[in-house]
Design an enzyme around this catalytic site. Structure first.
Site, PDB file in Angstrom:
ATOM      1  N   LEU A 115       1.171  -1.392   0.250  1.00  0.00           N
ATOM      2  CA  LEU A 115       0.073  -0.209   0.137  1.00  0.00           C
ATOM      3  C   LEU A 115       0.965   0.578   0.372  1.00  0.00           C
ATOM      4  O   LEU A 115       0.860   2.222  -0.515  1.00  0.00           O
ATOM      5  CB  LEU A 115      -0.874  -0.313   1.605  1.00  0.00           C
ATOM      6  N   GLY A 119       6.380   8.603  -1.304  1.00  0.00           N
ATOM      7  CA  GLY A 119       5.135   9.314  -0.590  1.00  0.00           C
ATOM      8  C   GLY A 119       3.705   9.563  -0.565  1.00  0.00           C
ATOM      9  O   GLY A 119       3.321  10.602  -0.073  1.00  0.00           O
ATOM     10  N   GLY A 232      -5.013  -6.175  10.872  1.00  0.00           N
ATOM     11  CA  GLY A 232      -4.104  -5.628  10.564  1.00  0.00           C
ATOM     12  C   GLY A 232      -3.715  -5.262  11.502  1.00  0.00           C
ATOM     13  O   GLY A 232      -2.197  -5.190  12.844  1.00  0.00           O
ATOM     14  N   ARG A 233      -3.997  -4.422  12.018  1.00  0.00           N
ATOM     15  CA  ARG A 233      -3.567  -3.163  13.806  1.00  0.00           C
ATOM     16  C   ARG A 233      -3.999  -4.679  15.226  1.00  0.00           C
ATOM     17  O   ARG A 233      -3.051  -3.628  15.400  1.00  0.00           O
ATOM     18  CB  ARG A 233      -4.550  -2.460  14.053  1.00  0.00           C
ATOM     19  N   GLN A 269      12.812  -1.298  46.453  1.00  0.00           N
ATOM     20  CA  GLN A 269      10.701  -1.259  45.236  1.00  0.00           C
ATOM     21  C   GLN A 269      10.794   0.080  44.148  1.00  0.00           C
ATOM     22  O   GLN A 269       9.907  -0.274  43.187  1.00  0.00           O
ATOM     23  CB  GLN A 269       9.886   0.253  46.603  1.00  0.00           C
ATOM     24  N   ILE A 327      15.766  -1.882  34.132  1.00  0.00           N
ATOM     25  CA  ILE A 327      15.914  -2.973  35.354  1.00  0.00           C
ATOM     26  C   ILE A 327      17.437  -3.955  34.687  1.00  0.00           C
ATOM     27  O   ILE A 327      17.819  -4.286  36.197  1.00  0.00           O
ATOM     28  CB  ILE A 327      15.050  -3.944  35.276  1.00  0.00           C
ATOM     29  N   GLU A 353       1.042   0.121  10.675  1.00  0.00           N
ATOM     30  CA  GLU A 353      -0.580  -0.021  10.349  1.00  0.00           C
ATOM     31  C   GLU A 353      -0.680   1.273  10.185  1.00  0.00           C
ATOM     32  O   GLU A 353      -1.893   1.161  11.665  1.00  0.00           O
ATOM     33  CB  GLU A 353      -0.672  -1.495  10.818  1.00  0.00           C
ATOM     34  N   SER A 356       1.135   6.114  15.865  1.00  0.00           N
ATOM     35  CA  SER A 356      -0.245   6.758  17.371  1.00  0.00           C
ATOM     36  C   SER A 356      -0.884   7.584  16.960  1.00  0.00           C
ATOM     37  O   SER A 356      -1.786   7.775  17.417  1.00  0.00           O
ATOM     38  CB  SER A 356       0.749   6.856  18.133  1.00  0.00           C
ATOM     39  N   GLU A 357       0.097   8.856  15.975  1.00  0.00           N
ATOM     40  CA  GLU A 357      -1.205   9.477  15.551  1.00  0.00           C
ATOM     41  C   GLU A 357      -2.240   9.974  15.218  1.00  0.00           C
ATOM     42  O   GLU A 357      -3.269   9.999  15.473  1.00  0.00           O
ATOM     43  CB  GLU A 357       0.296  10.630  15.010  1.00  0.00           C
TER      44      GLU A 357
HETATM   45  C1  LIG Z   1       9.616  -1.429   9.385  1.00  0.00           C
HETATM   46  C2  LIG Z   1       8.521  -1.418   8.542  1.00  0.00           C
HETATM   47  C3  LIG Z   1       7.191  -2.275   7.963  1.00  0.00           C
HETATM   48  C4  LIG Z   1       6.304  -1.477   7.071  1.00  0.00           C
HETATM   49  N1  LIG Z   1       5.403  -2.679   6.251  1.00  0.00           N
HETATM   50  C5  LIG Z   1       4.643  -2.720   4.788  1.00  0.00           C
HETATM   51  C6  LIG Z   1       4.613  -3.010   3.942  1.00  0.00           C
HETATM   52  O1  LIG Z   1       4.372  -4.549   4.558  1.00  0.00           O
HETATM   53  N2  LIG Z   1       3.128  -2.886   3.736  1.00  0.00           N
HETATM   54  C7  LIG Z   1       2.861  -1.352   3.179  1.00  0.00           C
HETATM   55  O2  LIG Z   1       2.233  -0.961   2.331  1.00  0.00           O
HETATM   56  N3  LIG Z   1       3.392  -0.462   4.319  1.00  0.00           N
HETATM   57  C8  LIG Z   1       4.061  -1.121   5.520  1.00  0.00           C
HETATM   58  N4  LIG Z   1       5.393  -0.390   6.785  1.00  0.00           N
HETATM   59  C9  LIG Z   1       4.945   1.559   5.587  1.00  0.00           C
HETATM   60  C10 LIG Z   1       3.999   2.368   7.044  1.00  0.00           C
HETATM   61  O3  LIG Z   1       2.864   1.217   7.732  1.00  0.00           O
HETATM   62  C11 LIG Z   1       4.423   3.208   7.206  1.00  0.00           C
HETATM   63  O4  LIG Z   1       5.680   3.196   7.527  1.00  0.00           O
HETATM   64  C12 LIG Z   1       2.972   4.324   8.267  1.00  0.00           C
HETATM   65  O5  LIG Z   1       1.915   4.094   7.372  1.00  0.00           O
HETATM   66  C13 LIG Z   1       3.422   5.470   8.229  1.00  0.00           C
HETATM   67  O6  LIG Z   1       3.882   6.166   7.159  1.00  0.00           O
HETATM   68  P1  LIG Z   1       5.141   7.510   7.030  1.00  0.00           P
HETATM   69  O7  LIG Z   1       6.179   6.228   7.020  1.00  0.00           O
HETATM   70  O8  LIG Z   1       5.366   7.741   5.048  1.00  0.00           O
HETATM   71  O9  LIG Z   1       5.291   8.728   7.302  1.00  0.00           O
HETATM   72  P2  LIG Z   1       4.027   9.537   7.214  1.00  0.00           P
HETATM   73  O10 LIG Z   1       3.020   9.741   7.207  1.00  0.00           O
HETATM   74  O11 LIG Z   1       5.360  10.613   6.693  1.00  0.00           O
HETATM   75  O12 LIG Z   1       4.309  10.241   8.743  1.00  0.00           O
HETATM   76  C14 LIG Z   1       5.784  11.381   9.497  1.00  0.00           C
HETATM   77  C15 LIG Z   1       5.161  11.195  10.968  1.00  0.00           C
HETATM   78  O13 LIG Z   1       3.753  12.687  10.319  1.00  0.00           O
HETATM   79  C16 LIG Z   1       3.032  11.707  11.259  1.00  0.00           C
HETATM   80  N5  LIG Z   1       1.595  12.214  10.635  1.00  0.00           N
HETATM   81  C17 LIG Z   1       1.481  11.974   9.298  1.00  0.00           C
HETATM   82  N6  LIG Z   1       0.332  12.683   8.963  1.00  0.00           N
HETATM   83  C18 LIG Z   1      -0.889  13.177  10.214  1.00  0.00           C
HETATM   84  C19 LIG Z   1      -1.843  14.249  10.448  1.00  0.00           C
HETATM   85  N7  LIG Z   1      -2.692  13.851   9.409  1.00  0.00           N
HETATM   86  N8  LIG Z   1      -1.979  14.354  12.257  1.00  0.00           N
HETATM   87  C20 LIG Z   1      -0.433  13.839  13.281  1.00  0.00           C
HETATM   88  N9  LIG Z   1       0.036  13.558  12.496  1.00  0.00           N
HETATM   89  C21 LIG Z   1       0.728  12.548  11.120  1.00  0.00           C
HETATM   90  C22 LIG Z   1       3.018  10.565  11.635  1.00  0.00           C
HETATM   91  O14 LIG Z   1       2.303   9.826  12.886  1.00  0.00           O
HETATM   92  C23 LIG Z   1       4.638  10.243  11.620  1.00  0.00           C
HETATM   93  O15 LIG Z   1       4.795  10.288  12.516  1.00  0.00           O
HETATM   94  C24 LIG Z   1       5.608  -0.476   6.810  1.00  0.00           C
HETATM   95  C25 LIG Z   1       7.121   0.494   7.756  1.00  0.00           C
HETATM   96  C26 LIG Z   1       8.282   0.051   8.490  1.00  0.00           C
HETATM   97  C27 LIG Z   1       8.745   0.931   9.066  1.00  0.00           C
END
Ligand SMILES: Cc1cc2nc3c(=O)[nH]c(=O)nc-3n(C[C@H](O)[C@H](O)[C@H](O)COP(=O)(O)OP(=O)(O)OC[C@H]3O[C@@H](n4cnc5c(N)ncnc54)[C@H](O)[C@@H]3O)c2cc1C
Length: 375
Positions: A115, A119, A232-233, A269, A327, A353, A356-357
């Site tokens: 997916l 970009g 997936g989530r 503790q 620890i 997937e 957190s945002e």
């Molecule tokens: C090890 C790994 C395996 C993966 N495997 C797959 C896979 O098998 N198939 C696949 O399709 N994808 C895969 N991914 C991609 C993954 O789903 C994306 O990295 C993820 O969705 C975030 O997209 P991005 O990296 O482009 O970050 P960006 O979308 O560029 O985000 C960058 C930052 O901006 C924040 N941000 C973006 N939009 C907003 C908003 N509207 N409001 C607030 N904050 C925002 C994000 O939370 C993040 O902190 C994988 C990623 C990794 C690292």
């Protein structure tokens, strides 16, 4: 039974191999074959397609246990099961199901889900890889990023734009077999954590994909992507629970064994409070994950619950590995002890997937919608 069998495989095979796989940044294909032999590659597929026909709750328990052994291995298994096999089962034609599912359940073919693009990540609907109909085929052009299992996958679910004007309503999903001319697999990403998992870019240059490879209806691909992400989530929440559980167990035994000031550090503790907070976080994360899985099994919409489970579990996991490393003192900072790997592996659970945002955006949207319905 599912938990026992997954735990047995995780303890005997995955835990024993995890450190080496991490160092070598590779998972041998035979390990997938072994997992397939135990049914882990077709857990939720009906028996008529070679699966075990188990429910989602059982699947989540298996994923939690596999992640406890090796998160890098488990993530490839979850992509295969909950993103690819379940999409073909749900949206595929009978011909597609017969072609792919039995081979995927046997581990002969491994699935990947494409997916994301360089970009478009969080804003997945803005993807630009295009598919243009031409002489009974789709001509596909573009680049996909972050493809888990990318280097050895046999079947790629690829989301493409079939009508750019319609934006995310013009996205379709294609089942692409490896080896097609015009499809190339890029270099393996060097990662912070889950290093053994194979993550790559894949590119399409005038790649001709048969029209019969369309999954579901044309321009309804984004619906498929979103439906699969609920699945997936929950799997990633289970992964987070598994990593956290492994880190907790290491911290517990280290705290009992390590002596300072004449007694085990577990008697301080400050250490006990960390262990207590870990136990609370893990239990709560596990229950949220099981709740989302139970809703899925009842066929109920669980977008909010899946996001709550994923957000909470991934954050609880990161807090747990942080404290578990603390620890361990200096020993937590070196590769002799598995906590160093858990610490690195945990980080990505807050990213893929949906970050957190993005989970917070989804949860907020859902609670606002619920409240205006109630009003
Ligand atoms: C090890 C790994 C395996 C993966 N495997 C797959 C896979 O098998 N198939 C696949 O399709 N994808 C895969 N991914 C991609 C993954 O789903 C994306 O990295 C993820 O969705 C975030 O997209 P991005 O990296 O482009 O970050 P960006 O979308 O560029 O985000 C960058 C930052 O901006 C924040 N941000 C973006 N939009 C907003 C908003 N509207 N409001 C607030 N904050 C925002 C994000 O939370 C993040 O902190 C994988 C990623 C990794 C690292």
């Amino acid at each position: 039974m599912v938990r026992e069998s997954a735990r047995d495989f995780a303890e005997k095979r995955l835990k024993a191999l995890a450190q080496r796989l991490d160092e070598e940044e590779e998972i041998p294909r035979e390990l997938y074959a072994e997992a397939a032999g135990l049914g882990f590659l077709g857990l939720m597929l009906p028996e008529e397609y070679g699966g075990l026909g188990l429910d989602y709750a059982s699947y989540v328990i298996a994923m939690e246990e596999l992640a406890r052994g090796s998160a890098a291995f488990q993530v490839g298994v979850t992509v295969h099961n909950s993103l690819v096999c379940s999409a073909i089962l749900r949206f595929g034609s009978e011909e597609q199901k017969r072609k792919y599912l039995p081979r995927m359940a046997r581990g002969e073919w491994i699935g990947a889900y494409s997916l994301s693009e360089p970009g478009s990540g969080s804003d997945a609907g803005s993807l630009t890889t295009s598919a243009v109909e031409e002489g009974g085929t789709y001509k596909v052009n573009g680049t996909k990023a972050w493809v888990t299992n990318g280097g050895f996958a046999d079947v790629f679910l690829v989301f493409v734009s079939t009508n750019r004007e319609l934006k995310n309503k013009g996205i379709s999903c294609l089942i692409v077999d490896k080896g097609l001319s015009g499809l190339s697999v890029g270099k393996k990403e060097k990662k912070l954590g889950i290093r053994a998992s194979d993550t790559r870019e894949i590119s399409f240059r005038d790649c001709r994909v048969p029209k019969g490879s369309l999954l579901g209806k044309e321009n309804e691909g984004f619906k498929i992507a979103l439906t699969q992400l609920d699945n997936g989530r929950i799997s990633i929440a289970a992964q987070a629970v598994g990593i956290a559980q492994a880190a907790f167990e290491e911290a517990l035994s280290y705290a009992k064994a390590r002596q300072q000031f004449g007694k085990p550090i577990a008697e301080f503790q400050a250490t006990q409070f960390k262990l207590a907070d870990m136990a609370v976080g893990i239990e709560a994360a596990r229950l949220l994950t099981y709740r989302a899985a139970a809703l899925m099994d009842r066929g109920l919409r669980c977008t909010k619950e899946a996001s709550i489970a994923k957000l909470f579990a991934s954050q609880a996991c990161n807090r747990t590995v942080y404290d578990a490393l603390q620890i361990h003192g200096g020993n937590g900072f070196i590769r002799e002890f598995p906590i160093e790997r858990y610490f690195r592996d945990a980080r990505v659970t807050e990213i893929y997937e949906g970050t957190s945002e993005i989970q917070r955006l989804i949860i907020a949207r859902e609670v606002l919608r619920d409240s205006s319905r109630a009003a």
